[in-house]
Design an enzyme around this catalytic site. Sequence first.
Site, PDB file in Angstrom:
ATOM      1  N   TYR A 135       6.139   1.250  -8.904  1.00  0.00           N
ATOM      2  CA  TYR A 135       5.435  -0.020  -8.743  1.00  0.00           C
ATOM      3  C   TYR A 135       4.693  -0.416 -10.021  1.00  0.00           C
ATOM      4  O   TYR A 135       4.729  -1.583 -10.430  1.00  0.00           O
ATOM      5  CB  TYR A 135       4.475   0.048  -7.557  1.00  0.00           C
ATOM      6  CG  TYR A 135       5.164   0.327  -6.231  1.00  0.00           C
ATOM      7  CD1 TYR A 135       6.358  -0.293  -5.893  1.00  0.00           C
ATOM      8  CD2 TYR A 135       4.618   1.220  -5.322  1.00  0.00           C
ATOM      9  CE1 TYR A 135       6.997  -0.035  -4.693  1.00  0.00           C
ATOM     10  CE2 TYR A 135       5.238   1.480  -4.112  1.00  0.00           C
ATOM     11  CZ  TYR A 135       6.433   0.858  -3.803  1.00  0.00           C
ATOM     12  OH  TYR A 135       7.051   1.109  -2.610  1.00  0.00           O
ATOM     13  N   GLU A 156       0.870  -1.170   0.000  1.00  0.00           N
ATOM     14  CA  GLU A 156       0.000   0.000   0.000  1.00  0.00           C
ATOM     15  C   GLU A 156       0.904   1.215   0.000  1.00  0.00           C
ATOM     16  O   GLU A 156       2.024   1.173   0.514  1.00  0.00           O
ATOM     17  CB  GLU A 156      -0.932   0.005   1.207  1.00  0.00           C
ATOM     18  CG  GLU A 156      -0.207   0.024   2.508  1.00  0.00           C
ATOM     19  CD  GLU A 156      -1.047  -0.455   3.669  1.00  0.00           C
ATOM     20  OE1 GLU A 156      -0.701  -0.080   4.791  1.00  0.00           O
ATOM     21  OE2 GLU A 156      -2.011  -1.197   3.483  1.00  0.00           O
TER      22      GLU A 156
END
Length: 164
Positions: A120, A108
């Site tokens: 990411y 997260e």
Amino acid sequence: MSVHVSTMTAADVPAVAVIEAQQHLTPWQENGFKDALRHGWPARVLRDASRPDQPVVGYFVAMTAGDDEELLTMTVAPASAGRGYGRLLLEALLNDAQERGAQRLFLEVRQSNDRAIRLYTSAGFTIAGMRKNYYAIPADPSQGRAAGREDAVLMVRALQASAS
């Protein structure tokens, strides 16, 4: 560039905690890193031999749960940002997780952390959801920032376990 990733040790924790405090609004404290090491969670540091003034330039801590892996924190020192160290750490984490047999890697990230989200995404992570008002934002009158909350972007990447 002479960089290498190695297992985080208790001796690394003070340097890691300094970087954490520089880069996060609600940083982990030294005891959090010590607890992670005590639990045997995957924790690595990145060193750059060309930076003798800074023994650790980045790190990550993850947690294995069954066949899933979760990235708990990954950070590069502000003075070392933009040199590809985040990508090196992420590649090390992905390799480690595959070697442990993880099928998925979860993480997260603050919704405002565009740089991390781009990293990411470029590494094959996809957005799996949101956690509303997940992160605390402490007040900082010197920067004109009121206390508040920020959403977390949940991301996941499927992994292929390496053949043994």
